[in-house]
Write a protein that holds these residues in place. Structure first.
Motif: not given
Lengths: 134, 220
Positions: A84-88
């Motif tokens: 989620q850190i990477a994507s969002e």
């Protein structure tokens, strides 16, 4: 392409070796430096020793510049956080996650993340083989 | 009110006890069997031995009826997962999480956790306040620092001693919260006189804070 692989276990190291052979730009993160021994002699990428749930470690590994991030640590909750850190938060174009416990997949429902559950893949394949042979 | 707490240690025990005393319904989820057995003996709460980041254990804790969930484990990724699962699968209206790594505050906030307890930051702030020798302390910053609550101790030589609040030349963006005089708390009015050793709590915008300190301490 710049590919960031998080978790250098069997899956992570195998993928890193393959991608490196294809002359992709690969960086592998693992919290245990001995896991980098799994990387082949021909591996030309970089390794970062550190806990990828610490944002500083991800920044050091240039997360913001990654074209793809592959998350394959052996902890589903850790994987969910990093993915989620990477994507969002960093808008990495392609984020792929290995999910060990298939019920942990629910968290990715609304997210632009590609999930792979090895057990489900294996079971589907086995079932197909068995049903077809009968 | 129905509350689910995931985590362990004394803090979970005392929190649960506190909530029960208020008449709330409490469920506690913990991975350690001995801890659960022990807790079940002491508390009139639903104690579930299991992984709070899994659907079935949250279901057992009647998550779809809960008003709030508290993720208090010492593992930040677990806490995040618990809060997100609670939100997305059970629509629990309020999620609270402790974070151990202070850098995760921003991340948790952006990923949807409602209330975050940044324990490392809180403790270090409290220590700094106690160790700090100056007369001016920042107590709390609200809404990511858009508003500050600070305390100024009025020492000998401050130009405001003996003056009434309405006589002070303070910028408009400063609100006097209260004056602590010894053991007494004075809610200030325009006619309140400031005395030596008063602790004055002020609420300010960060950009006007320095100005307020200058007026109260007389320093430039």
């Amino acid at each position: 392409m710049y590919i960031l692989i998080i978790g250098c276990g069997r899956t992570g190291s195998y993928l890193a070796n393959l991608l490196s052979k294809e002359e992709e730009n690969v960086v592998v993160i693992d919290k245990d430096a001995t896991s980098f021994e799994e990387l082949s002699a021909e591996f030309t990428g970089f390794t970062v020793e550190g806990d990828a749930t610490e944002i500083e470690v991800l920044k050091d590994a240039k997360l913001a510049k990654a074209d793809s991030v592959v998350v394959t640590t052996d902890d589903d909750n850790v994987n969910a956080m990093i993915a989620q850190i990477a994507s969002e938060l960093y808008q990495v174009p392609k984020v792929l996650v290995r999910v060990l416990d298939s019920q942990k997949e629910v968290i990715y429902k609304e997210l632009d993340v590609i999930t792979m559950t090895p057990t489900s893949l294996l079971v589907d394949k086995f079932k197909d083989e068995i049903v077809r042979s009968v | 009110m129905e509350i689910i707490i995931v985590g362990g240690g004394k803090i979970v025990y005392f929190l649960a006890k506190n909530f029960l005393a208020k008449g709330y319904q409490v469920s506690v989820i913990n991975k350690d069997q001995d801890y659960c057995i022990n807790l079940a003996k002491k508390l009139n709460a639903v104690i579930i031995h299991g992984d709070g980041s899994k659907l079935n254990y949250l279901e057992q804790a009647r998550a779809s009826r809960a008003d709030a969930i508290l993720a208090l484990t010492d593992n930040d990724p677990d806490n995040l997962y618990i809060c997100q699962l609670a939100q997305r699968e059970f629509e629990i209206p309020k999620t609270f999480s402790v974070i151990n790594n202070p850098d995760n505050e921003e991340i948790f906030k952006n990923l949807g956790v409602d209330t975050i307890f940044n324990t490392t930051k809180l403790i270090s702030l409290l220590i700094e306040q106690r160790v700090e020798t100056t007369d001016v302390n920042n107590l709390l910053s609200i809404e990511e620092g858009r508003l500050n609550l600070s305390q100024v101790i009025l020492k000998e030589g401050s130009p405001v001693l003996g003056k009434k609040l309405k006589e002070l030349n303070l910028p408009d963006e400063i609100v006097f919260g209260c004056v602590i005089r010894g053991e007494e708390v004075v809610i200030p009015k325009g006619s309140t006189k400031l005395l030596e050793n008063d602790k004055v709590l002020i609420i300010t915008l960060p950009q006007r804070q320095a100005e307020a300190f200058d007026v109260l301490t007389g320093e430039e």
